[in-house]
Design an enzyme around this catalytic site. Structure first.
Site: not given
Ligand code: PLP
Length: 434
Positions: A107
């Site tokens: 993210k």
């Molecule tokens: C947020 C997150 C996800 C999921 O991603 P989305 O875009 O919400 O589907 C998967 N793995 C990790 C480690 C995350 O932080």
């Protein structure tokens, strides 16, 4: 580029407005009015171009004239200032490691991009912007880090008490400055509901300029397509189209991959792998979208019962189920299966995956069994250290602590406990920074 609301009851806005508002006035998610297709030669020759140039070409149509090219170029360069290695585990099976950013989570890219866009926009905006965000774990840390010290922006993060890992909690509660953490007694879905409600609260909107840094914000969501382009670039021009298996919670990441595909990036199939929060796999099975209550799992960033970006995926395919079905497969996995996959990856390849990456690997393996041939890539979305107790227990080993986390474990956590929407409202009705 203009954006329209998926509820079809709000004005079209440029990128700038879509980012500042987060969600449209009619409560719909913003979606680009058109998706440009780049020529096949662009996708064929990715290796010949530097990453920053590729990023600019991919993002420019979505930003339009909201940010001039030189500034957008600089924002992207700062956003992508770390590696995205594609690690081959066995022939044709790859892990795309997205966890080499400052908070060790994928993210980071969306958060850093959005923070820098808002910083750019707030230069000529009189009002302080409040970024309100609910996190199931990783968003909070990435957003906090991305926005730390950005002038004119206060960040308020809601997280479910006891449902995020110690490292995740520290990443969002120890920074201070313009970052405020609210600890909610409830689930991630409760946090997300409170945030959504705040955006519809007219008194609050009069008191503060609120925006969201969840993947409902187009500035968080869209730049994630760059991961897929970078993976494709690393495979090289002679590769067959890959399968991408994406561990999915709110379905923002995979939806961004589909956006890249729509722009012409070769891809054989998308596999949406989930934990037992299986609303989407059930939907793909039955055609019925029926969210249930979120269940806690060891891949807690995906403990989402009602994924907010799924509507964008449906829109991308014109709400035609067969068209979506042709491009996306979806499977759910239990914690037991996830742990088995973590052990298998470690024993067979000496590879340490976090629980989210392991869910992605399961999705990929199942898919390749049915439809072999061509490369398969699973997205490893978090550094294993972020899920340290689980990984160490499952694999029976001790993980090294990466350098950049050492200081974190000594800092004190500061979070305000809240139990209801009224608590959140009271907090936000005070002026920022108080
Ligand atoms: C947020 C997150 C996800 C999921 O991603 P989305 O875009 O919400 O589907 C998967 N793995 C990790 C480690 C995350 O932080």
């Amino acid at each position: 580029m203009r954006y329209h609301s998926l509820n079809l009851n709000a004005a079209e806005v440029p990128f700038r407005e879509a980012v500042i508002q987060g969600i449209a006035p009619d409560k719909g998610l913003y979606f680009p009015v058109e998706i440009p297709r780049l020529p096949d030669s662009f996708w064929k020759n990715l290796r010949e171009k530097p990453i920053n140039e590729i990023a600019l070409e991919l993002m420019r149509p979505f930003v339009g004239d909201s940010i001039p090219d030189p500034d957008l170029g600089r924002i992207l360069e700062e956003t992508l200032s770390f590696e995205f290695p594609l690690v081959e585990l066995s022939e044709g099976v790859y892990s795309l490691e997205l966890y080499h950013g400052p908070t060790l989570a994928f993210k980071d890219v969306g958060s850093r991009f959005m923070a820098r866009c808002l910083g750019h926009f707030s230069k000529d905006s009189p009002a302080e912007i409040t970024v309100l965000v609910a996190t199931s774990g990783d968003t909070g840390g990435a957003v906090a880090d991305g926005f730390l010290g950005v002038p004119g922006v206060e960040v308020v993060i809601l997280y479910p008490e006891g449902k995020v890992s110690d490292i995740q909690e520290r990443q969002l509660t120890t920074l201070g400055q313009n970052i405020r953490a609210l600890r909610v007694s409830g689930s991630f879905d409760d946090c997300q509901r409170m945030v959504k409600r705040a955006f519809l609260d007219n008194d609050l909107k009069a008191a503060r300029q609120l925006t969201s840094a969840n993947s409902i914000n187009v500035a968080r969501w869209i730049p994630q397509m760059l991961y897929y382009a970078m993976a494709w670039r690393q495979l090289g021009p002679d590769s067959k189209p890959p399968v991408f298996a994406v561990p999915s919670g709110n379905f923002g990441n995979i939806c961004a991959g589909m956006l890249a595909h729509r722009m012409g990036m070769p891809c054989r199939q998308f596999v949406a792998a989930t934990n037992v929060n299986d609303t989407v796999p059930r939907f793909m099975e039955s055609g019925q979208y029926a969210p249930e209550k979120a269940v806690p799992t060891i891949s807690n960033a995906m403990d989402v019962a009602d994924p907010s970006n799924f509507v964008r995926i449906r829109k991308l395919f014109g709400y035609r189920f067969p068209d979506l079905d042709a491009v996306m497969t979806s499977h759910a996995y239990t914690d037991g299966q996830t742990r088995d996959a973590m052990r298998h990856l470690h024993e067979t390849y000496g590879y340490i995956a976090d629980p989210h990456g392991a869910v992605g690997y399961l999705g990929l393996s199942d898919y390749l069994l049915q439809d072999p041939g061509g490369p398969g890539i699973f997205l490893e979305t978090a550094h294993p250290i972020k899920f340290r107790p689980e990984v160490e227990r499952t694999l029976g080993l001790e993980l090294d602590l990466p350098e950049r986390l050492r200081g974190l474990l000594e800092r004190d956590k500061t979070a305000l406990p809240i139990t209801s929407y009224d608590d959140l409202r009271r907090f936000l009705m005070q002026p920022p920074g108080s």
